[in-house]
Design an enzyme around this catalytic site. Sequence first.
Site, PDB file in Angstrom:
ATOM      1  N   GLY A   9       0.893  -1.286   0.030  1.00 44.26           N
ATOM      2  CA  GLY A   9      -0.054   0.130   0.224  1.00 44.26           C
ATOM      3  C   GLY A   9       1.017   1.152  -0.085  1.00 44.26           C
ATOM      4  CB  ILE A  14      -0.096   5.323   7.326  1.00 44.62           C
ATOM      5  CG1 ILE A  14      -1.065   5.817   8.494  1.00 44.62           C
ATOM      6  CG2 ILE A  14       1.131   4.381   8.258  1.00 44.62           C
ATOM      7  CD1 ILE A  14      -2.004   4.955   8.914  1.00 44.62           C
ATOM      8  NE  ARG A  34      -5.724  -0.953  -5.046  1.00 46.61           N
ATOM      9  CZ  ARG A  34      -7.082  -0.461  -4.733  1.00 46.61           C
ATOM     10  NH1 ARG A  34      -7.535   0.328  -5.644  1.00 46.61           N
ATOM     11  NH2 ARG A  34      -7.559  -1.010  -3.570  1.00 46.61           N
ATOM     12  CE1 TYR A 164     -10.660   1.120   7.908  1.00 47.15           C
ATOM     13  CE2 TYR A 164     -11.114   2.132   9.989  1.00 47.15           C
ATOM     14  CZ  TYR A 164     -10.332   1.518   9.048  1.00 47.15           C
ATOM     15  OH  TYR A 164      -8.837   2.011   8.979  1.00 47.15           O
ATOM     16  CE  LYS A 168      -6.937  -1.598   9.755  1.00 47.63           C
ATOM     17  NZ  LYS A 168      -5.929  -1.642   8.921  1.00 47.63           N
ATOM     18  CB  VAL A 196      -3.180   8.328  11.783  1.00 47.18           C
ATOM     19  CG1 VAL A 196      -1.945   8.778  11.308  1.00 47.18           C
ATOM     20  CG2 VAL A 196      -3.423   6.904  12.369  1.00 47.18           C
ATOM     21  CB  SER A 213      -6.562  11.292   8.371  1.00 44.97           C
ATOM     22  OG  SER A 213      -5.291  11.400   7.795  1.00 44.97           O
TER      23      SER A 213
END
Length: 337
Positions: A9, A14, A34, A164, A168, A196, A213
């Site tokens: 990712g 992050i 991707r 969501y 996780k 975050v 965020s």
Amino acid sequence: MSQTILISGASGFIASHVIRLFLESGFKVRGTVRSEVSAKIVRETHAEYADALSFAFVKDISAPGAFDEAVKGVDGVIHTASPFILDAEDYDKELFNPAVNGTVSILKAVKEHNPSVKRIVVTSSFGAILDYTAGHQPGYIYTEADWNPMTANEAHGADPVAAYLVSKTLAEKAAFEFVETQKPSFSIVTVAPPLVYGPLLHGYESMSKLNTSSADIYRLFNGSSKEVPDTVFWACVDVRDVAKAHLLAYQTPTAANQRYIISAGSFSYQIFCNIIRARFPELVATTPEDKSSLPFPDVYKLDTTKAKNELGIAFRPIKETLMDTVTSLKELEKITA
């Protein structure tokens, strides 16, 4: 010879800070993306480390064998890739399946194709710890022993945010179950931050394309929020400290098969707006003022003793995080205007 770390990712908010910190610390990084478009953005973000940065293309993290090629030849893995969708409609397709299958897929790929890897760090979330339906829980202190009790079946009848958080939870539990049942040659560590925030490392073509965020903070001072939003989650942490936690989790032998809450402490949007109005006079007119006299409510707390003692991490003050985030967003706003 420096180690090569696979970071899944790689184009994420992050992940950008995790990549930067590992590169600064002397590691080589292979990032999964991707598309070539995403790879280009990551390259430009870390241009000064171009010789130490490479890519593997993974279009669908939940596809069988998605990471089989990506894991070959690396020394360690940081798995940050997971869907961050707060308005999902098909919970199984958009959240549960990719979160769980993506996590198990990368663990399975390492076990089958790269037995030299000894440590995998998985980005989890405080959402895998929080009891979302319990409200403020005055006096309660969350620790790593807590787990989000909501099941997938229960989540199907709940709102997208709850779903969501369950995604996780399911992914983190699947990671620990894999290690327990499959007995791989590697250990895992999970890092569980709440909300975050922090400065942006890579640019965006417009402010409407911000990560979730960053957009959450931007709305507080760009005039779109006429009133102070209701606070739903009462804790946050700096993205740079989250990156540091990933590095320490990778480097600390005693962290094997542990989970860590990573948090700077409690906050509210009212506190954020007050800080913005006080520290950025030019934003007073576009930042809502809370005129209520209500004090900060008595809400749950997060115990970060384990992370501080075992990883040796310290956290930036929330005020510093907010000010750096606002400054970063204001600079981006000028560029994209």
